[in-house]
Write a protein that holds these residues in place. Structure first.
Motif, short mmCIF file in Angstrom:
data_model
loop_
_atom_site.label_atom_id
_atom_site.label_comp_id
_atom_site.label_asym_id
_atom_site.label_seq_id
_atom_site.Cartn_x
_atom_site.Cartn_y
_atom_site.Cartn_z
N ALA A 167 77.70 143.42 52.57
CA ALA A 167 78.03 142.04 52.23
C ALA A 167 79.37 141.63 52.85
N ARG A 168 80.33 142.55 52.85
CA ARG A 168 81.63 142.24 53.46
C ARG A 168 81.50 142.05 54.97
N ASP A 198 78.99 140.84 56.46
CA ASP A 198 78.38 139.52 56.64
C ASP A 198 79.33 138.38 56.30
N ALA A 255 80.99 137.91 53.27
CA ALA A 255 81.00 137.49 51.87
C ALA A 255 82.34 137.82 51.23
N ARG A 281 81.51 136.05 45.82
CA ARG A 281 80.11 136.00 46.27
C ARG A 281 79.46 137.36 46.13
N ILE A 282 80.20 138.43 46.42
CA ILE A 282 79.67 139.78 46.25
C ILE A 282 79.29 140.03 44.80
N ILE A 336 75.38 139.16 44.90
CA ILE A 336 74.88 140.45 45.37
C ILE A 336 74.72 141.44 44.21
#
Length: 269
Positions: free
Chosen positions: A163-164, A166, A168, A172-173, A177
């Motif tokens: 996620a990081r 991408d 995020a 948001r994570i 997620i």
């Protein structure tokens, strides 16, 4: 033979737990003279108890107050618990374990110990007889932090790293997620928190004296012990049924998620 015995014992245990609730509903539909019989069917069936409850106390306004306070506070508990739980599970900073153990320690303290300091704080802030007094003291919950921390620790670090990469951010994570991947835990926290807030009567009795702001448990308590019920046991039981009904419906709706989470949420270091 052993299986039959096992199921017989489990059935008897289940009946012993559910019988008081069935009797409560039955008694609320019985006449005053029929309450002495501990039977499962109403004696002298009548709706008069419920009519008296709706006539003598503003159940509609109190229900909306309780729903507003419980829903908003539960949302705040989920947000704060997820954020703090994520920080304690995945972020490295000095004193992390100490903070976690302090949070665990607060779970051992009964609410009555902090009741007077909390009330003084509400008075100083001018929040007595306001919704702030019902919401703010419960917006952070130790159990939600603990459960989210344990759930987030069980997820692979690769999920967060991806996620990081991408792009995020931390929020948001957490909420897009991680939380969807621990949904049973989130639902368990939701149910436990909502039930606790919905049934809370002591704190509202202390900080709320304005009837239009009173919650349903507070109003039912005052109704039962304050004289409005005029000593009619059936009326008091009917008020208790009205108070318990939303919680029963909530549990029946989410019971599968609740049981799944409680069975799989072992505490891990």
């Amino acid at each position: 033979m052993m299986r039959l015995l096992r199921y017989t014992l489990l059935t008897l245990a289940a009946l012993s737990f559910i019988y008081p609730f069935i009797w409560m509903v039955s008694a609320s539909l019985s006449s005053e003279s029929g309450l002495g019989d501990l039977v499962l069917l109403p004696q002298g069936f009548t709706w008069a108890n419920y009519e008296t409850v709706f006539t003598k106390i503003p159940l509609g306004r109190a229900f909306l107050n309780s729903a507003f306070v419980a829903v908003l506070t539960t949302g705040l508990v989920l947000i704060s618990g997820a954020m703090v739980g994520y920080a304690l599970a995945r972020m490295q900073f000095a004193g992390r374990n100490l903070i976690f153990y302090l949070i665990i320690f607060t779970m051992t303290l009964p609410f009555q110990i902090t009741l007077i300091p909390n009330y003084i704080t509400m008075v100083k802030l001018g929040w007595v007889d306001t919704y702030f007094a019902l919401i703010v003291p419960f917006a952070l919950n130790s159990l939600s932090i603990l459960l989210f921390r344990q759930a987030f620790q069980s997820l692979p670090q690769a999920l967060i790293d991806a996620a990081r990469i991408d792009g995020a951010g931390e929020l948001r994570i957490i909420f897009q997620i991680l939380v969807p991947n621990v949904l049973p835990t989130a639902l368990t926290i939701t149910i436990l928190t909502f039930m606790g807030l919905w049934n809370e009567a002591l704190w509202p009795l202390i900080v709320i004296r304005d009837e239009p702001t009173m919650t349903l448990p507070q109003l039912v308590t005052l109704f039962s012990v304050g004289g409005r019920a005029e000593g009619q046991l059936g009326v008091k039981i009917a008020a208790a049924v009205m108070l318990a009904l939303p919680i029963i419906l909530l549990y029946l709706f989410f019971q599968k998620h609740f049981i799944r989470s409680m069975a799989s949420s072992g505490l891990k270091d």
